[in-house]
Every structure is written in C-alpha cells, then in structure tokens.
Design an enzyme around this catalytic site. Structure first.
Site, PDB file in Angstrom:
ATOM      1  N   GLY A 121       0.834  -1.208   0.000  1.00  0.00           N
ATOM      2  CA  GLY A 121       0.000   0.000   0.000  1.00  0.00           C
ATOM      3  C   GLY A 121       0.864   1.252   0.000  1.00  0.00           C
ATOM      4  N   TRP A 136       2.354   1.670  -3.387  1.00  0.00           N
ATOM      5  CA  TRP A 136       1.361   2.114  -4.371  1.00  0.00           C
ATOM      6  C   TRP A 136       1.319   3.647  -4.440  1.00  0.00           C
ATOM      7  CZ3 TRP A 136      -3.070   5.115  -3.818  1.00  0.00           C
ATOM      8  CH2 TRP A 136      -3.916   5.168  -4.933  1.00  0.00           C
ATOM      9  N   HIS A 137       1.579   4.300  -3.299  1.00  0.00           N
ATOM     10  CA  HIS A 137       1.511   5.757  -3.277  1.00  0.00           C
ATOM     11  C   HIS A 137       2.633   6.411  -4.068  1.00  0.00           C
ATOM     12  CE1 HIS A 137      -1.298   5.011   0.029  1.00  0.00           C
ATOM     13  NE2 HIS A 137      -1.769   6.215  -0.233  1.00  0.00           N
ATOM     14  N   GLY A 138       3.725   5.724  -4.249  1.00  0.00           N
ATOM     15  CA  GLY A 138       4.821   6.310  -5.013  1.00  0.00           C
ATOM     16  C   GLY A 138       6.009   5.374  -5.062  1.00  0.00           C
TER      17      GLY A 138
END
Lengths: 610, 469
Positions: free
Chosen positions: B323, B326-328
């Site tokens: 997770g 996924w943000h960067g």
C-alpha cells in the site's frame, strides 16, 4: 455511507425551494460567463521585452501537442489574457497587500508596504551552497570575463549591484534573512582575484536605504544610479573634478510612468489597480544631466565606438546610468546595456559590433548580485565567450582524452532527453578553474538547436564546487567552446559533457578536447632572499604582451595559518589562491615557512596571458 | 487537466455539462467517456492510447470469463475464467509496474551494482497520470466478474466510461466496478443530485485553494530547507499534514460532486481521519476506497486472518508495505507503509486497541495525530535521509548548515492553519453536509466558493518583469 461505501443522500430525491435552483444557476452562470468573456472578449497579450520576449518566442516555437507543452502554453495564454481575472484580481490583491501584507508566493511584503522578489531574498539554494561558495563562483565567472577583455587590451570595471533586500534589509519582515554576506563576499572574492570592482555597499552605507531602491519595484532609484556612476568613474580612474566638467546635475521630479512599480503587477495588480495606491515621494525624485546652458544632455550613444562602454542589464540601461558616467568622466559613453537581458548578452553584442568598429578601452560591466546568486549570468557566459570567435589555434593544455559516448563522424539522432556526450576521466586536467581551460567540441548539427552542458559528474562535493555551463549549438556552427569555471582550482576533477535537442536533431560529433587558448608558461626567476630572508622577489617578463602584462601566479602550500602574501602594491591575497598582477612579485614570507619548505619550492609555475 | 485550473473550470466543465445534458440519456456514457479522454489526454494525448489498451484488454477478459462461466459443465471443478483474470492481472500490474516502478527498480539496482559492477543505462519512463487509479479499477472489474460478484459489462461504451471517467480518474476515489455497475447502465439525473454535487464541488475547491495550496507553500519550503529549528520543523510537518488532507479530500469532494452532477453516487473517501483515536481507526477513516480495495483484493486473498495470528500479521505487514509503495515509487513510501503497518500490527497485538487505550479519548486522538504527523514526514520527504533530518529536528536535534532558509510563515498562512484546525476538529465532513443539505449551509458555502475562485485568479497570475501592455 452505504454498505458499498457510496455517498448517502437523505431526503426524497427532489429539490425543494428556490435555493437549489439559485445555487445551480449561480454556479453554472459564473463558470460559463467567465469562459465566454475570456474567450470572446479577452485582453491583449502583454508585449514582452528582452529575455522574457525571447523565452516566450522560443516557447511558442517549441510547443508540441504530444509532450503537453502546447496545452500548457494555451493554459498560460488563457490566464494572461483573462479579462475576468483582471476584474477580480485587483481588489483582492489590494486587500491582501494592505490588510494581510500578502503579495503572493513570489513576493515578500516588508515593512511599510515594501515589496521584494522572493527569489532575491530567500535563497533557492540547490546543493545548499555556502555564501562563500556562491561568491567564489560569481567571482570566478567575472574574472574569466576580465581575462578575455584584458587579452584584448580592454580594461574592465565591475559594478556588482547589491540586492535590494540587502541594501534595504531593515525594511524586510522580521526574521527574513537575505544572507547579506554573499554580496560582501562577492566583492572580496573579486578583489582577491585582482578584478577592479566598485564597492556599492560601502558607497550606499551612509545613504537612507529608502531612497536607493523603488519601494514597489526591483530597480534602484536615480539617486542610487548617480552614486554608482560616480563610484564607477572613480574606480576606473576617469573621474573628472567637478569644476572641470562640462555638465551639471539637477534634481527633477520623474513622472509615475518612469517609476518602477513592476512588483505590483507581479502580485497581479493591473496599472489601474496600482494607480489606487499612493505614490511614494522618494520614488519620484530624479536627476537630470544638463549642459552649461541648462538644457538636458542627449542620451548616451547606443552605437558606435567610444572609449568607454557600459554593458549590463536594466539597472544601467535605464535610469540614466550612461549619461551620469559621461557626466562624471566628462566624455561620451557608449551604453550597450539592455533591459531584460543578461549582462553577458550586452557584452556579446558589444564584441559583435567591435569586429567593425573596434573595441572600447574601458568596459564598465554592471552585474546584479541577484543574478550571481541565482547562476543567471552563467549560461550566457559560455555562449558569449564562444560566440565572439576569438579562439585561435593554440596549444592543447592536456593530452588527456575524453571518453566519447557517440561514435565520431557518425550522425546520431537526438531528442529532448539529455544524454551524455563525453566524459573526462579523473586526474586528466589540473588548472586554476577560472576559465583558463576550455572544452572544445567540433561537429555539426542538423535540425533544432542543441543544448550542450558541461557539468561536474553527479557528485555532491563537485556540484557545490563548480558550475554547470550551458551553451546553444545551432545548425551551421562547427565548433563550441565551454570554459571550465569553478570557485577554486580543479585538481583532476572528472567532467561530463551532456547534450539534448530542443526538439529533434541529428548531431555529428567530430572531437572533444581540452584547450587553453591563452596559456603559455613562463619561468619565474627567483631572486636570492634579501635582508632577513623574509622577502623573495620573483620576476617574469611575458613576451609580446597584448595588454598590460598579466601574470597568473600559482603559489603552493602548505602554509601556516595567518600567512600573509603581499604583492608590491599591497594587495592582500589569500594563500593558495591564483592571482594576477604585474610581473614583479614580492612575497614577504615568515621564517617558519622558509625553514620548513625553502623559498624556491613555493613558486611552481606562472602563466602569462597573451 | 486539473480541477483547480481556469481551463477546466471555465472552458472544459461548462462545455462538457452542456454536451452531456444535450446528449440523449442512452448516449451520455459515451459522451462522458469521450470528454474523459479529452480531459486525460490534455497534457499527454499518447497516454490515452495506453488507457484504451487497458480498457480493451479488460473488457475482453471480462467477456471471456463470463463466456467460460456460462459454458461450464456441471461437475467441472475448475474455476472458469482463471486464465483470463490472470491475463488481466498480468497486463494491469505489468503496465503499472513498468510505468510506475521501472525507474525506481533500475535506480535501486544501479545503486546496488554501482558498489561493485557498474551501472545499467536506462531511458527514464514518464509516469502516466492516474495509472495507479485506473489500473486498480480495471483489476476490480475482472476480479469481481471472476468471483461472480459482478456481471460483465454489456456495452463497451459503459466500460470505456467506467475506466476513463474523468472526475475520479486522477486522484480517486477508487470506484470498484461492483459498486457502480448498476449506475453505469441506469442512473437518475435530478436537480437535487446536481445541486448537492455543486455544493460538494464548491466545498472541495475551497478546501483545496484556500487551505491546501496555501499550507502547501509552507510545507514545500520546510521540506526543501537545508535545516530547520524545532518550531519550524513542526510547522512544516503540520502544514503538510493539513495540506495532504485538504488537498486529497478536497479533490475527492470535487470528484464526488462532479459525479453527482452526472447522476453518479461515488464512494466516500475520508471520514474525519484526524479525530481517530488509534492508527487502526485512522485507516478506517483515511482514503477509505483504497483501504477497502487493499482489504478485498490483497489482504483477504493473501489469507487475511484465516491462517493464525502470525500469518495475519505477515499479511497485514505485506498489505501495508505494498500500500505504501502504491503511493509512489520511492523508499520513503515503503518506509511509510512499514511505519503504518508496524502500528497496525502493534494495535492488533494489543487486542485491536490503541497502544494508549487507557488514556481519555482526547489524549488518544492527540497521540494518534502526532504519530500520523511523523508518518507524513516519511511520506513527504524527498528521501529517507531528509525524513530523518526533519524528524530529528522535530524532537529537538537540529543541525545548522552555513545558510539556513527561513520558513517565512506569513499572516495568510496562520489564518489557513487556524481554519484548517477548526474544520478538521469541529466541523462535519463534506459528505455529511451534502447528505443532509440545508439551505443555510448551501448559502454559507457560496461566499467560500467565490473566495476560492477569486483567490485562484490571484494565484493564477503569470508574472513578467519586462513587458508593456
């Protein structure tokens, strides 16, 4: 929230009352009306000047659909030409300015409504360079210019324009530090390199800072210009006593149109909105140069050869700097400075014209310290020095070979992505880092211009210690010279040459090599120690000097702390720093050093500039 | 294109709404899809092709899964359509992996290889905007169809609309296919929905322009500064804490509002996350659509809590790590995921309670908020070293370089801080306001919206130093 997480809407699903209709009408009316007005009744675009105009032109030429640049251009045009923005921005800008001392993120609003460009106050400081490094880099750059000019028999006087935020720092908001030591150290660094420099910080010290810069502009007032012109004439040795001058100075009011209030526009205020603010008395004080009959003198010449030329930016292009220098020197002056350009651009223009009419004897070069702080003059420097085309067939300094990433003689397609062109390995070149050594590239370009960058390799220490040089290589050019400039000597540092196209090009590289067009070694003759053995004389006579003999002397350590090295004219130097002076050098040395190293080991080489 | 821009607000949106409502109901999904391609391709038209590839592949996979399911014979134990869902996952995760993580992977590899064997040369990949969101949405489609949780879409234009729908394309919320499938083919367009949508959009725009963007100036300076003292470090971190909430939730509000204007009800994404009394609660309130997606499409398929305590913690940790990533594509995001995962595991070990459960709720909220603020330092910092410097400064360990950049917090920023705190801790969420919309609230929103528009004009100014009008 529903089980699926969807937004819940309470009620019977019907809009009741007048509010929903009014709110929707207001919303739709507002966005649609703004769109219609801005599309069909937009404002005319601003007519840009100088480098902003050039940048805008280039941006339009290079705008492409597929990389998003065309869309961004359209968006910016929409904003700039928005009539609705003009209507709503004025009252809001005025409210923020007056009630909250707010000028947007690009401005700092100081005491009593003083405005400062944020980038010239708070340093955007990539690599976290120290004040000394910034100053040294600027000084290295300007001493390179001096080297070029001296080589052609031209004297240079540098006028560093202190930043408004430094001169008027008492007007900044509390806690905002403009790092004034940068401006001070730049002066010191220039003097240590033997560059004739005007100390305007000292000249302005006794003045009221409110009278030296425009409150809502970026420029200095005519009062400050008069002081700067007088000090420049004094430093150049051309100051004529007042009684002998053929012109006089007269105080005159200057109309609002000539006052610099550009920062109001910068915060989004139109001229009409700016007119709502009271005019500051100090901003309207002007100085006129008049002849014996009381008539204003003609503006300084913008073309043709004169003995004295002024190059620089808007600081000297406007506000009567040229006329004032002419007054203090009592002779005609050529002003090549242009607003909205880099100082080096006007220098290049002067050189270009000099091919026909000859060079002046004295160049007064004005450089805003803000440009030095932000690296701005540098990209143009490389171009200036290569554009004037004075590189001749001279010996190569080093035989070190560049590692080439491109096959020599083979056409290589290039796009806007930056690629490595060549790499100079570590330990290949040793030099003073002040432009004596150039990287020379030969080859040809077909299509869009290339941007060639000479950069230190990705090493944080080197990034802080040297400049990245950028130059443009257009179709038709077969040679490009990039001077290597750094704050201190470069002992075998690695270098890379990078290249990218502004759009799409084919590039054929022939060779990359190191050149030192002015370097010629001369042996120094050391005289025997005199008296108490603290004084050593070294003598070198350059052969057929083009200018007053310029010697670059390298003195090597180790030195004890506090060692004083003195030239014959009492210029104080820092140990280990490269200096330029006449060929007679006197080194008063302390006994400790003589005992430990011996005097003759101290002086290693000397370079004469011819 | 972004919502808070002149070209979207004054050109795209009025033109789109006109076209949308002039289109017969049956064709509105197609109009929306076309407009979404214009919206998406505004800055990079070539990326529309990438989205179309993803759309075609997943549409075909969905249809194939359904075909295999209908052709399945009784007594056949194999799960129909498995190969198609695998193909969809490979395509989507492959696209995401290449465009989002290839640079990161090569950089990491080069950093490792650089110590010994040299480096790999590599042409940097440009990240298509919104790819993280639309790949997750298309994954949800094929997986839902495979699981039988949703029927395959019948009309290609509805699927184009689902994948490309511009309101939530760039920054969410992540709309799972099975939550919106019915609305794609049939939804109501009422003045009531439109009105509520306008209010949600107006609130979102005001949150973004008047709070998030202003505090973003402070946060940007703080995280770019070579060094900060303790006070400035806290100010910078708090500024980012509020900025990310008001920016992200403002964008979600605008997306939800635009959806309502077109008759869609989107999932909500934020539910007052900074009043959480534990990190577990925080994740129930923060980026809810992502939390649900990760739970249903990663944590539970990994095994969830069905294989004992230890495996549960492993699954939780893996979910949060991924997770975070996924943000960067950076180690800071991995570290942020690990940081959040650590506290989630600790709280689970403590019996699904916060580590400070015995304190009064106000204290628990404060402590959770402080933990979240430190987490955002990891999230925002350009690298782990900078994050460590910032966190060190926050606890009083300050290093001063030669030049210290002052943070320059101005009156307008202090006002924004005060407004942000007031809204976060005392006011209801946008979805609550919109759900129980009263006339007086709608009128309170109007001046805020106008102020946002005026301020947007102010900040939109393109300055020139050398010009003549």
């Amino acid at each position: 929230m529903t089980k699926e997480g969807l937004i819940e809407l309470e009620g019977d699903g019907r809009a009741h009352g007048v509010t929903p209709r009014l709110v929707c009408a207001l919303f739709l009316g507002l966005i649609a009306a703004t769109g219609l007005i801005d599309t069909f009744a937009s404002r005319p675009p601003p007519r840009l000047l100088g480098r902003e105009a050039a940048n805008d032109r280039r941006r339009r030429e290079e705008a492409r659909l597929f990389d998003g640049s065309l869309a961004r251009l359209f968006e910016d045009d929409t904003k700039v030409r928005s009539r609705v923005r003009g209507w709503v921005s004025d009252p809001w800008s005025l409210f923020l300015y007056r009630a909250l001392a707010e000028g947007g993120d690009k401005l700092v609003v100081g005491k009593d409504g003083w405005l400062f460009l944020r980038e010239r106050v708070v340093l955007d400081n990539p690599g976290h360079r120290s004040a000394e490094t910034i100053a040294e880099q600027g000084a290295a750059l300007l001493s390179t210019v001096e080297r070029w000019l001296a080589n052609h028999g031209v004297r240079l006087v540098v006028v560093p324009v202190p930043r408004k935020s430094v001169v008027c720092r008492k007007l900044l908001p509390r806690g905002v530090d403009p790092a004034p030591e940068i401006d001070e150290q730049l002066l010191q660094a220039l003097r240590e390199r033997g560059v004739t420099t005007v100390d305007l910080l000292a000249a302005f010290a006794d003045e009221r800072s409110e009278e030296l810069f425009f409150r809502r502009g970026t420029h200095w007032t005519e009062r400050a210009v008069a002081i700067a012109a007088r000090e420049a004439a004094r430093a150049a040795g051309i100051l004529v006593p007042e009684a002998e001058r053929s012109t006089r100075l007269r105080a005159v009011p200057i109309p609002p149109a000539r006052q610099d209030t550009v920062l109001l526009n910068y915060m989004g205020l139109s001229r009409e909105g700016a007119a709502l603010l009271p005019v500051r008395v100090e901003d309207s004080r002007g100085i006129d140069v008049i002849d014996r009959d009381g008539n204003s003198v003609e503006p300084a010449a913008r073309e043709g050869r004169r003995r004295i030329a002024v190059v620089g930016t808007s600081f000297t292009a406007t506000f009567g700097f040229g006329e004032l220098v002419a007054h203090f020197a009592d002779e005609d002056v050529r002003v090549e400075a242009r607003p909205g350009t880099f100082a080096m651009t006007s220098l290049a223009r002067l050189f270009e014209e000099a091919r026909d009419v000859g060079l002046p004897e004295l160049v007064i070069l004005e450089v805003p310290n803000s440009a030095v702080v932000h690296h701005r003059p540098l990209p143009r420097l490389a171009q200036v020095l290569s554009d004037i085309g004075l590189a001749s067939s001279v010996p190569v300094l080093s035989t070190a070979a560049f590692h080439l990433a491109f096959d020599p003689g083979t056409a290589t397609p290039l796009d806007t992505k930056r690629r490595m062109l060549a790499r100079l390995p570590e330990g290949a070149a040793f030099h003073s880092g002040d432009g004596i050594v150039f990287v020379r590239l030969t080859g040809s370009v077909v299509g869009a211009p290339l941007e060639v960058e000479l950069a230190p390799v990705e090493d944080a220490r080197l990034t802080r210690a040297s400049y990245a040089q950028v130059a443009t290589w257009e179709a038709g050019r077969t040679e490009l010279l990039l001077p290597i400039v750094a704050p201190a000597r470069l002992d075998g540092s690695r270098l890379v040459v990078l290249v990218r196209s502004r759009a799409s090009s084919e590039f054929t590289l022939d060779a990359v090599e190191l050149r030192a067009p002015f370097a010629a070694k001369l042996p120094l003759e050391l005289a025997p120690p005199r008296g108490d053995a603290r004084l050593v004389q070294a003598l070198a006579v350059p052969e057929e000097p083009r200018s007053a003999a310029l010697i670059e002397l390298e003195i090597q350590g180790p030195f004890p702390d506090g060692l004083l090295i003195r030239l014959a004219d009492d210029t104080v130097l820092v140990p280990g720093r490269t200096v330029k002076r006449d060929s007679v050098l006197v080194l008063p040395l302390r006994p400790l050093l003589l005992e430990s190293n011996g005097a003759t080991t101290l002086v290693r080489d000397a370079f004469a500039l011819r | 294109m972004v919502f808070a821009s002149a070209v979207f607000l004054y050109l795209f949106l009025p033109l789109f709404l006109t076209a949308y409502y002039l289109t017969p109901k049956g064709g509105r999904a197609f109009t929306l899809a076309l407009a979404s391609y214009v919206f998406y391709g505004w800055w990079r038209p070539d990326f529309v092709l990438l989205m179309l590839v993803s759309t075609v592949v997943d549409y075909a996979c969905g249809r194939s899964i359904a075909r295999e399911r209908s052709a399945r014979k009784e007594g056949d134990d194999t799960r129909p359509g498995k190969r198609w869902v695998v193909l969809s996952l490979v395509c989507n995760l492959g696209l995401l992996g290449y465009f989002k993580y290839a640079n990161f992977g090569i950089e990491t590899l080069n950093a490792v290889l650089g110590q010994s064997a040299g480096t790999l040369s590599w042409t940097e990949v440009v990240l298509p905007v919104g790819i993280s969101f639309y790949t997750f949405q298309t994954i949800s489609y094929t997986v839902d169809v495979y699981r039988g949780a949703a029927e395959p879409v019948k009309r290609f234009r509805d699927f184009m609309c689902y994948v490309a729908m511009f309101p939530q394309l760039v920054a969410g919320p992540i709309v799972r296919y099975n939550t919106i499938a019915d609305q794609l083919s049939s939804r109501t367009h009422t003045l009531d929905k439109f009105y509520r949508g306008v209010i949600a959009f107006q609130i979102g725009l005001a949150k973004k322009v008047l709070v998030a963007d202003l505090l973003g100036q402070v946060a940007d300076r703080a995280f770019a500064a070579p060094a900060l003292d303790t006070g400035d470090a806290w100010l910078g971190s708090l500024a980012y804490t509020f900025q990310i909430y008001f920016d992200f939730s403002g964008y979600s509000d605008m997306a939800i509002g635009l959806g309502l204007m077109m008759g869609f009800r989107f999932p909500i994404n934020f539910d007052r996350p900074y009043v959480s009394a534990s990190i577990t609660e925080f994740w129930r309130r923060w980026h809810i659509s992502l939390s649900r997606f990760l739970r249903d499409y990663l944590y539970i398929p990994l095994g969830g809590n069905r294989h004992g305590e230890f495996r549960t913690y492993v699954h939780l940790g893996v979910t949060m790590l991924l997770g975070g990533l996924w943000h960067g594509a950076a180690w800071t995001f991995v570290a942020w995921g690990a940081y959040q995962g650590f506290f989630l595991i600790m709280e689970r070990l403590a019996g699904k309670r916060s580590l400070y459960a015995s304190f009064p709720r106000a204290v628990r909220i404060l402590l959770t908020f402080v933990l979240v603020v430190f987490g955002w330092v990891l999230f925002r910092a350009p690298d782990l070293g900078s994050a460590l410097d910032m966190a060190s400064a926050m606890i009083g360990i300050v290093q001063r370089p030669t030049l210290v950049t002052p943070l320059d917090v101005r009156t307008i920023h202090l006002v924004a801080f005060a407004v942000a705190a007031l809204l976060v801790w005392t006011q209801p969420t946008t979805q609550t306001i919109v759900a129980r919309l009263k006339a007086h609230r709608a009128w309170i929103v109007q001046p805020l919206f106008l102020l946002a528009i005026v301020h947007l004009h102010f900040t939109d100014h393109v300055p020139f130093l050398y010009f003549q009008f």
